[in-house]
Design a protein around this motif. Structure first.
Motif, PDB file in Angstrom:
ATOM      1  N   THR A   1      47.446  52.411  28.220  1.00  0.00           N
ATOM      2  CA  THR A   1      49.689  52.538  28.184  1.00  0.00           C
ATOM      3  C   THR A   1      49.768  53.308  27.267  1.00  0.00           C
ATOM      4  OG1 THR A   1      49.727  50.362  27.151  1.00  0.00           O
ATOM      5  CG2 THR A   1      49.934  51.002  30.019  1.00  0.00           C
ATOM      6  N   VAL A   2      48.908  53.637  25.813  1.00  0.00           N
ATOM      7  CA  VAL A   2      49.963  53.713  24.549  1.00  0.00           C
ATOM      8  C   VAL A   2      48.540  54.615  24.139  1.00  0.00           C
ATOM      9  CG1 VAL A   2      51.155  51.847  24.319  1.00  0.00           C
ATOM     10  CG2 VAL A   2      48.643  51.246  23.572  1.00  0.00           C
ATOM     11  N   PHE A   3      47.992  55.336  24.854  1.00  0.00           N
ATOM     12  CA  PHE A   3      46.633  56.181  25.060  1.00  0.00           C
ATOM     13  C   PHE A   3      47.316  57.571  23.402  1.00  0.00           C
ATOM     14  CE2 PHE A   3      43.250  60.166  25.872  1.00  0.00           C
ATOM     15  CZ  PHE A   3      42.482  58.825  25.039  1.00  0.00           C
ATOM     16  N   PRO A   4      45.898  57.879  22.294  1.00  0.00           N
ATOM     17  CA  PRO A   4      46.519  58.503  21.707  1.00  0.00           C
ATOM     18  C   PRO A   4      46.610  60.375  22.417  1.00  0.00           C
ATOM     19  CG  PRO A   4      44.825  56.828  21.664  1.00  0.00           C
ATOM     20  CD  PRO A   4      45.033  56.714  22.715  1.00  0.00           C
ATOM     21  N   GLY A   5      48.151  59.815  22.106  1.00  0.00           N
ATOM     22  CA  GLY A   5      48.710  61.726  21.979  1.00  0.00           C
ATOM     23  C   GLY A   5      49.702  61.678  23.436  1.00  0.00           C
ATOM     24  N   GLY A   6      49.878  60.050  23.798  1.00  0.00           N
ATOM     25  CA  GLY A   6      50.021  59.932  24.991  1.00  0.00           C
ATOM     26  C   GLY A   6      52.067  60.244  25.418  1.00  0.00           C
ATOM     27  N   ILE A   7      52.362  60.482  25.017  1.00  0.00           N
ATOM     28  CA  ILE A   7      53.616  60.489  24.546  1.00  0.00           C
ATOM     29  C   ILE A   7      54.194  61.706  25.383  1.00  0.00           C
ATOM     30  CG2 ILE A   7      53.567  61.954  22.428  1.00  0.00           C
ATOM     31  CD1 ILE A   7      56.594  59.882  23.760  1.00  0.00           C
TER      32      ILE A   7
ATOM     33  N   TYR B   1      47.352  68.077  18.933  1.00  0.00           N
ATOM     34  CA  TYR B   1      47.425  66.050  19.856  1.00  0.00           C
ATOM     35  C   TYR B   1      47.610  66.272  21.220  1.00  0.00           C
ATOM     36  CZ  TYR B   1      51.640  68.590  17.534  1.00  0.00           C
ATOM     37  OH  TYR B   1      52.186  69.124  17.616  1.00  0.00           O
ATOM     38  N   ARG B   2      48.378  67.183  22.191  1.00  0.00           N
ATOM     39  CA  ARG B   2      48.756  66.955  23.372  1.00  0.00           C
ATOM     40  C   ARG B   2      47.270  67.281  23.965  1.00  0.00           C
ATOM     41  NH1 ARG B   2      52.738  71.354  22.064  1.00  0.00           N
ATOM     42  NH2 ARG B   2      51.785  73.598  23.709  1.00  0.00           N
ATOM     43  N   ASN B   3      46.510  68.669  23.591  1.00  0.00           N
ATOM     44  CA  ASN B   3      45.511  68.727  23.948  1.00  0.00           C
ATOM     45  C   ASN B   3      44.635  67.340  24.429  1.00  0.00           C
ATOM     46  OD1 ASN B   3      46.508  71.396  24.160  1.00  0.00           O
ATOM     47  ND2 ASN B   3      45.499  71.766  22.898  1.00  0.00           N
TER      48      ASN B   3
ATOM     49  N   GLY C   1      45.779  47.471  18.933  1.00  0.00           N
ATOM     50  CA  GLY C   1      46.427  47.725  18.023  1.00  0.00           C
ATOM     51  C   GLY C   1      46.808  49.055  17.258  1.00  0.00           C
ATOM     52  N   PHE C   2      45.869  49.488  17.513  1.00  0.00           N
ATOM     53  CA  PHE C   2      45.859  51.346  16.352  1.00  0.00           C
ATOM     54  C   PHE C   2      46.570  52.005  17.445  1.00  0.00           C
ATOM     55  CE2 PHE C   2      42.262  49.706  13.314  1.00  0.00           C
ATOM     56  CZ  PHE C   2      43.521  49.421  12.706  1.00  0.00           C
ATOM     57  N   CYS C   3      46.413  51.900  18.485  1.00  0.00           N
ATOM     58  CA  CYS C   3      46.844  52.955  19.452  1.00  0.00           C
ATOM     59  C   CYS C   3      48.062  52.715  19.554  1.00  0.00           C
ATOM     60  CB  CYS C   3      46.248  53.030  20.793  1.00  0.00           C
ATOM     61  SG  CYS C   3      44.512  53.665  20.928  1.00  0.00           S
ATOM     62  N   SER C   4      48.818  51.214  19.552  1.00  0.00           N
ATOM     63  CA  SER C   4      50.680  51.087  19.709  1.00  0.00           C
ATOM     64  C   SER C   4      51.117  51.231  18.602  1.00  0.00           C
ATOM     65  CB  SER C   4      50.308  49.674  20.203  1.00  0.00           C
ATOM     66  OG  SER C   4      49.445  49.229  20.876  1.00  0.00           O
ATOM     67  N   ILE C   5      50.258  51.236  17.312  1.00  0.00           N
ATOM     68  CA  ILE C   5      51.635  52.001  16.299  1.00  0.00           C
ATOM     69  C   ILE C   5      50.729  53.438  15.650  1.00  0.00           C
ATOM     70  CG2 ILE C   5      51.225  51.760  13.629  1.00  0.00           C
ATOM     71  CD1 ILE C   5      49.767  49.511  13.966  1.00  0.00           C
ATOM     72  N   GLN C   6      50.058  53.835  16.092  1.00  0.00           N
ATOM     73  CA  GLN C   6      50.348  55.628  16.160  1.00  0.00           C
ATOM     74  C   GLN C   6      50.460  55.447  17.839  1.00  0.00           C
ATOM     75  OE1 GLN C   6      48.628  57.620  14.476  1.00  0.00           O
ATOM     76  NE2 GLN C   6      49.806  59.154  14.947  1.00  0.00           N
ATOM     77  N   TYR C   7      50.857  54.944  18.813  1.00  0.00           N
ATOM     78  CA  TYR C   7      52.255  56.189  19.635  1.00  0.00           C
ATOM     79  C   TYR C   7      53.143  55.204  19.375  1.00  0.00           C
ATOM     80  CZ  TYR C   7      53.619  56.457  24.200  1.00  0.00           C
ATOM     81  OH  TYR C   7      54.276  56.503  26.463  1.00  0.00           O
TER      82      TYR C   7
END
Length: 405
Positions: free
Chosen positions: A150-156, A360-362, A386-392
């Motif tokens: 749900t908060v995957f790196p670049g997942g925006i 980052y989107r790739n 935790g880290f993924c949530s902050i970075q997301y």
């Protein structure tokens, strides 16, 4: 037959029906949660997430133009006299996503709404296929894996008017096909992945290598035939893209022309040099929004740097997990081999191709690695979450501020 006998025959189907409904709850919950989180990030950045404008950034316009009018390529100065002497057009973007948008727009929806529908349906499909690949059983390992998703790196970019969600869903379907032993399903997933985005070409390589870890009920000659056939059909997604470009421009090399002319891409790069350029790219100087910035946006204008560190750490964790599984079990499951190969290739490809402004989107397509994340120790999963949530939140703020391309 008596009524009681009929009741006895009907009774066993009830638990199965309940199981089927319960089996859909985790991916539905993950899809709802990731949208709520993204809405909160957009709100903190003063952007209306539930509007189509909130999902539209940079390359989204090119994808929408392909959906509306097809491909075009022209010298920029023909329409913009003050522009530099390079090629313009939309042939640098692949057709899988915009053609899906065009198909949905046939229902009467606007192209913009259709684009959001395709993205969100694809995102839900990602969670559903991932859940099946995880075994569709809720526990600490699978629950935390979905939470990381749900908060995957670049997942925006899995929520934006981009082909990232559709391409990632196709890669997961490709893995599912390999796991099930269906070379046609694997080929279909690979075809859509390659038709959506150049990064999708990693599916072709994985399918070629699948002869060594999949199709294990078949003889070696049959394995190579299935691997080669599925890879060849998957690669046809690229030929379909180039055929559409040729139909519109009269040039088979239209994609290569605009990549070289306008973006100085098309040749192999030194990956570590490109990684350094990606890390140092001055987004905050080039695209800094005017006026007062919300707190989250102001503290997120260099979030691509922490994103790169997180992506590197994530890749190393996945590699370590695969190594532990090989040492402990002397094997990886078919879907785990497929996910591992795709993850390494997805991480590496942008730096070999020179995508210093879009890596980052790739990398968001490394979502497929969650198949291996379920095997990580629980506390590693919690820390990663935790880290993924902050970075997301940070990368999402950059996106909604219009800083990321």
């Amino acid at each position: 037959m008596s009524d009681s006998a009929l009741a006895e025959l009907a009774e066993p189907t009830r638990p199965a029906r309940r199981d089927w409904r319960c089996g859909l709850l985790p991916p539905v919950a993950a899809w709802v949660v990731t949208n709520l989180i993204t809405w909160m990030v957009a709100k903190a950045a003063n952007v209306a997430y539930w509007s189509t404008d909130g999902r539209h950034r940079w390359d989204s316009g090119h994808y929408l133009s392909i959906a509306k009018t097809g491909y075009e390529m022209y010298w920029c100065r023909e329409r913009h006299p003050d522009f530099r002497d390079v090629m313009c057009g939309n042939v640098a973007w692949f057709p899988g996503y915009p053609m899906s948008v065009r198909a949905v727009s046939a229902t009467g929806l606007s192209y913009e709404i259709s684009a959001v529908v395709v993205t969100e349906v694809s995102l839900f499909g990602m969670f559903a296929v991932l859940w099946w690949l995880l075994g569709a059983r809720l526990g600490w390992a699978t629950g935390l894996t979905l939470a990381i998703g749900t908060v995957f790196p670049g997942g925006i970019y899995l929520h934006a008017m981009f082909p990232i969600a559709t391409g990632t869903l196709a890669l997961l379907v490709c893995i599912a096909g390999v796991k099930r032993g269906s070379w046609l399903l694997a080929a279909a997933g690979g075809f859509v992945a390659t038709a959506c985005h150049p990064v999708g070409a990693v599916a072709v390589g994985m399918l070629l290598l699948s002869a060594f870890f999949a199709w294990q009920r078949d003889t070696w000659p049959v394995r190579f035939v299935k691997a080669g056939s599925s890879a060849a059909l998957a690669g046809c997604g690229v030929f379909w893209a180039k055929w559409l470009m040729w139909q519109a421009t009269g040039r088979w090399d239209a994609y290569e022309i605009i990549q070289e002319s306008s973006y100085q891409q098309g040749d192999l790069r030194q990956p570590f040099d490109e990684m350094r350029k990606a890390y140092e790219f001055p987004f905050s100087d080039w695209y800094r929004p005017e006026g007062h910035l919300p707190w989250l946006v102001d503290h997120a204008l260099a979030a691509h740097r922490t994103q790169l560190w997180l992506n590197i750490a994530f890749l190393l964790l996945v590699l370590a997990t695969a190594a532990v599984l090989l040492i402990r079990n002397h094997r990886l499951a078919v879907e785990e081999w497929a996910a591992l190969i795709l993850t390494v290739a997805i991480f590496s490809l942008p730096f070999f191709a020179g995508a210093e402004m879009s890596w980052y989107r790739n990398h968001a397509q490394m979502f497929v690695a969650l198949i291996l994340v379920r095997h990580m120790h629980r506390w590693i999963q919690v820390t990663l979450l935790g880290f993924c949530s902050i970075q997301y939140a940070l990368l999402g703020a950059m996106f909604f501020a219009g800083v990321l391309v």
